[in-house]
Design an enzyme around this catalytic site. Structure first.
Site, short mmCIF file in Angstrom:
data_model
loop_
_atom_site.label_atom_id
_atom_site.label_comp_id
_atom_site.label_asym_id
_atom_site.label_seq_id
_atom_site.Cartn_x
_atom_site.Cartn_y
_atom_site.Cartn_z
CG ASP A 1 40.56 50.27 -78.51
OD1 ASP A 1 41.00 50.26 -79.57
OD2 ASP A 1 40.67 51.02 -77.76
CG ASN B 1 51.98 53.52 -75.40
OD1 ASN B 1 52.44 52.32 -74.96
ND2 ASN B 1 51.40 53.20 -76.48
CG HIS C 1 55.89 53.66 -77.17
ND1 HIS C 1 54.67 53.88 -77.75
CD2 HIS C 1 56.53 55.02 -76.95
CE1 HIS C 1 54.62 55.15 -77.86
NE2 HIS C 1 55.69 55.84 -77.68
CG ASP D 1 55.51 47.49 -77.56
OD1 ASP D 1 54.58 47.78 -78.09
OD2 ASP D 1 56.80 47.53 -77.79
CD GLU E 1 44.77 51.61 -79.33
OE1 GLU E 1 44.15 52.82 -78.96
OE2 GLU E 1 45.88 51.83 -80.01
#
Length: 388
Positions: A261, A269, A274, A278, A304
């Site tokens: 994670d 973000n 965002h 990504d 994530e």
């Protein structure tokens, strides 16, 4: 055989024009497949060139006579370009121009200046043989089924026409000059021309199969992989994992799960958007792909969160890999619009020796270990066995 060479060539022209129509129709509806447009235009040029050559007369204007071999030659070169584009390589558009120009110059110099039809037919046949042989060689690639079958069919068809053109050139060069004319029955056995026409039809069908199988492969890829990272999606990962874990139950092999994670991903973000998030996930997936073995499975399991199934690996071996990933990712810099993003990750590890080979139990154990790594301050790994 009653068919003469001119009639057979007209049939060959019709096959090419039919292939051009099929390729054009496919290219309109499969614009994400490279090479289809080149193949459509190549077939069209070949069909027009072959048809017009059967109708030519010495009374025609010189520019029309010169354009016929040029158009046909461009068609041959475009077939090669289409193959290169289909494989994802860069197209060199000088290739069809060079082939067309070479065929035109040979025809004009040897036919008009030296009035040597024998050498016109021989040299153009050799050039056709060379470009079709190049196409065949370009089609010899490593591929999985069913693409491999289509590649092999196309390569065999190109190879046959290359061989037929070579034999035609040798046959003409060995004959007395007075027996040679452009469409003489003796230039080549009509049976070979018929087989050549069938090979041309086989090429068209093989190219259609290549496009079809590529589209099927792309659809399968979209159904089984995460579009952002290229890793397996959750459903595909679980299907593959259950299959491998069932085999491990029979063989007794160790299996391990790593749950990963990204730390403080929401902060990335919120601060950078965002799209930056990504990119962080893409870079992590790319890093993981370079580290895991071909027999291991990587999936984007959540937003994530990533999951790795390691075959033949116990918890300690998986922990070493997880620690290596953690250190490499901590040193990774992601450049984003002038900023340098640096993220860390936490990981939880579990194996089948302590949990069993049930997928749900393994994932739950690794997830609990991940939760403890988060509570321990993040940027670390935790083992399920430490809590037992």
């Amino acid at each position: 055989m009653n068919l003469d060479v001119r009639t057979i060539m007209l049939i060959w022209s019709g096959i090419n024009l039919l292939g051009a129509g099929m390729m054009a129709l496919i290219s309109f509806h499969a614009d994400n497949v490279r090479g289809a447009r080149q193949w459509a235009l190549g077939h069209c040029c070949m069909g027009i060139g072959i048809f017009t050559s059967t109708q030519m007369s010495p009374e025609w204007p010189l520019w029309i006579i010169a354009s016929v071999p040029f158009i046909a030659g461009c068609g041959f070169g475009l077939l090669f370009n289409g193959i290169e584009a289909f494989k994802g390589k860069r197209c060199h558009y000088w290739v069809p121009v060079w082939v067309g120009g070479q065929m035109m110059l040979q025809s004009l110099w040897l036919g008009m200046v030296h009035d040597n039809i024998r050498m016109v037919v021989a040299t153009n046949s050799l050039l056709v043989s060379a470009i079709f042989a190049a196409c065949a060689l370009s089609l010899i690639v490593k591929a999985t089924q069913p693409l491999k079958t289509a590649y092999n069919l196309a390569a065999a068809s190109f190879s046959f026409i290359a061989l037929m053109s070579l034999l035609r050139a040798l046959n003409i060069l060995l004959k007395p000059a007075e027996e040679i004319s452009l469409f003489a029955q003796g230039n080549v056995n009509p049976v070979l021309l018929v087989l050549g026409g069938l090979s041309q039809l086989s090429i068209s069908l093989a190219l259609v199969l290549l496009i079809t199988f590529r589209l099927v492969s792309d659809l399968r890829e979209q159904a089984t992989h995460d579009s952002l990272t290229g890793a397996l999606n959750r459903r595909s990962f679980e299907d593959e994992s259950r299959r491998l874990l069932a085999r491990a139950t029979r063989t007794g092999d160790a299996m391990s799960i790593i749950m990963i994670d990204v730390d403080f991903f929401k902060r990335v973000n919120d601060m950078y958007g965002h799209q930056a998030g990504d990119e962080v996930l893409r870079r992590l997936a790319a890093l993981l792909q370079t580290i895991i073995r071909s027999e291991d499975y990587l999936a984007r399991y959540g937003g994530e969160e990533f999951c790795i199934l390691l075959t033949g690996t116990n918890e300690q071996g998986a922990a070493l890999l997880a620690e290596r990933v953690r250190l490499l990712y901590a040193d990774l810099r992601v450049d984003w619009k002038g900023d340098s993003l640096q993220c860390t990750l936490s990981a939880g590890v579990a194996d089948s020796s302590s949990v069993g080979t049930e997928l749900a139990a393994l994932i739950d154990a690794a997830d609990q270990a991940l939760y403890r790594a988060k509570n321990a301050g993040r940027n670390c790994i935790a083992l399920h066995s430490d809590s037992v």
